[in-house]
Design a protein around this motif. Structure first.
Motif, short mmCIF file in Angstrom:
data_model
loop_
_atom_site.label_atom_id
_atom_site.label_comp_id
_atom_site.label_asym_id
_atom_site.label_seq_id
_atom_site.Cartn_x
_atom_site.Cartn_y
_atom_site.Cartn_z
N ARG A 106 -12.65 -18.57 34.30
CA ARG A 106 -13.46 -17.91 33.27
C ARG A 106 -12.66 -16.83 32.55
N ARG A 107 -11.83 -16.10 33.30
CA ARG A 107 -11.02 -15.05 32.68
C ARG A 107 -10.05 -15.64 31.66
N GLU A 113 -10.52 -16.92 23.99
CA GLU A 113 -11.59 -16.71 23.01
C GLU A 113 -11.47 -15.35 22.35
N GLU A 114 -11.13 -14.32 23.13
CA GLU A 114 -10.98 -12.98 22.57
C GLU A 114 -9.85 -12.91 21.55
N THR A 313 -11.40 -28.96 26.12
CA THR A 313 -11.32 -27.52 25.93
C THR A 313 -11.40 -26.75 27.25
N GLY A 314 -11.15 -25.45 27.16
CA GLY A 314 -11.30 -24.61 28.33
C GLY A 314 -12.72 -24.59 28.84
N ARG A 315 -13.69 -24.63 27.93
CA ARG A 315 -15.10 -24.67 28.34
C ARG A 315 -15.40 -25.95 29.11
N ASP A 316 -14.77 -27.06 28.72
CA ASP A 316 -14.93 -28.30 29.49
C ASP A 316 -14.41 -28.12 30.91
#
Length: 342
Positions: A106-107, A113-114, A313-316
């Motif tokens: 998550r980090r 994203e940031e 993606t990272g979310r995936d």
């Protein structure tokens, strides 16, 4: 057309198919530099594959010709590298797993994203012809609703594989068969089935291996869609066999195995797509084609250059990390547990 300037970070065993893929993609991707902590390793790797060598991560991150970083290090070395490159405005393509656990993963997603950069994950099994055909068939509704899901990863690893320092440990790898081997099949499954709602699992270390983490997992799955399923994953199944996903649907049964898709329709007809291919399930973990890596990297490069999201993606990746965390927790607690929303 502009080429993607790429920095390659990490030159271990897993870098081999990436190097072959990047050679195929030399018309669209320009490898600006290769870095590994060991000077001898990075020099030898760069010389073998005809890439430029770099002696500094910071140098690559500052280089304006570098658009993205391909990170192939062990999971425990990734967060600081992602922070450096994302903070310099570079897109990131990371090997799986994203990190050693869900919180750390998550980090990394948050860092990218940031900094408004793309984060892609190397889940190359989605790019097999058979996988793409099944995804399209399901999306069109030709098979109807998925009712039962069966996932098997009956792989083999000799003890010498786990004798490498750090392998199969929580400190370096984040775990055993789930996060290091079965993660590819779990990602592909989720891309086809949608999320898992809850799990009940048993994870163990068999007498075949001396290692810290698990080499065996069996579990029941309840999907958000209402489907139910089973998971079996191990690196203790000599001599090793290809992983498989079977979906029993309203209008037929679909089997993905060894790079092929077989659909047995309720009408009595059969559809076969793809060609049999090695998948690294036996003693040689690198016994597979680099073509799936090539197609994934090509998609990431196009996404980075055009401003769209990559296909993986990272979310995936967080979906898959969430499932693995739930399976581990279920085994530890001896109970059915929900899968957290990433």
């Amino acid at each position: 057309m502009k080429k993607l300037g790429l920095a390659v970070i990490g030159c271990g065993m897993g870098a081999k198919p990436h190097a072959a893929a990047l050679k195929d993609l030399s018309g669209t991707i320009d490898v600006k530099g290769v870095y590994a902590r060991s000077e001898a390793t990075r020099t030898a790797f760069a010389a073998e594959h005809g890439f430029a060598v770099s002696n500094s991560l910071e140098e690559l991150a500052r280089d304006p010709s570098v658009d993205a970083a391909l990170i192939l290090t062990p999971p425990n070395a990734r967060e600081d590298i992602v922070r450096l490159f994302a903070g310099s405005g570079k897109h990131v393509l990371s090997e799986k797993p994203l990190e050693r656990n869900l919180e750390a993963a998550r980090r990394i997603v948050g860092i990218c994203e940031e900094n408004n950069v793309s984060l892609g994950i190397v889940f190359q099994h989605r790019f097999r012809q058979a996988s793409e055909r099944l995804a399209a068939t399901l999306a069109k509704g030709d098979l109807g609703e998925i009712r039962v899901v069966r996932v098997e990863v009956p792989w083999w690893r000799d003890q010498s594989y786990y004798d490498e320092p750090g392998r199969g440990t929580y400190a370096r790898d984040g775990g055993g068969v789930l996060i290091s081997q079965a993660i590819h099949t779990l990602d592909l499954m989720l891309s086809l089935t949608g999320p898992v709602a809850s799990v009940q699992a048993l994870a163990a270390t068999t007498a075949f291996h001396k290692m810290e983490a698990e080499d065996f997992v069996a579990g029941g799955l309840r999907f958000a869609s209402g489907a139910v399923g089973s998971l079996f994953a191990t690196t203790a199944a000599y001599p090793g066999d290809a992983e498989s996903i079977r979906l029993d649907c309203e209008k037929g049964s679909a089997l993905l195995k060894s790079g092929t898709l077989t659909i047995d329709w309720r009408s009595g007809e059969q559809t076969v797509v793809g060609e049999t291919a090695a998948t690294g399930g036996g003693a040689d973990p690198m016994a597979f084609t680099h073509e799936w890596h090539r197609d994934l990297i090509a998609d990431f490069a196009d996404a980075a250059l055009t401003g769209r999201a990559p296909r993986v993606t990272g979310r995936d990746a967080l979906q898959t990390h969430s499932l693995i965390a739930a399976l581990e927790r279920s085994s530890a607690e001896g109970a059915r547990v929900p899968v957290a929303h990433p």
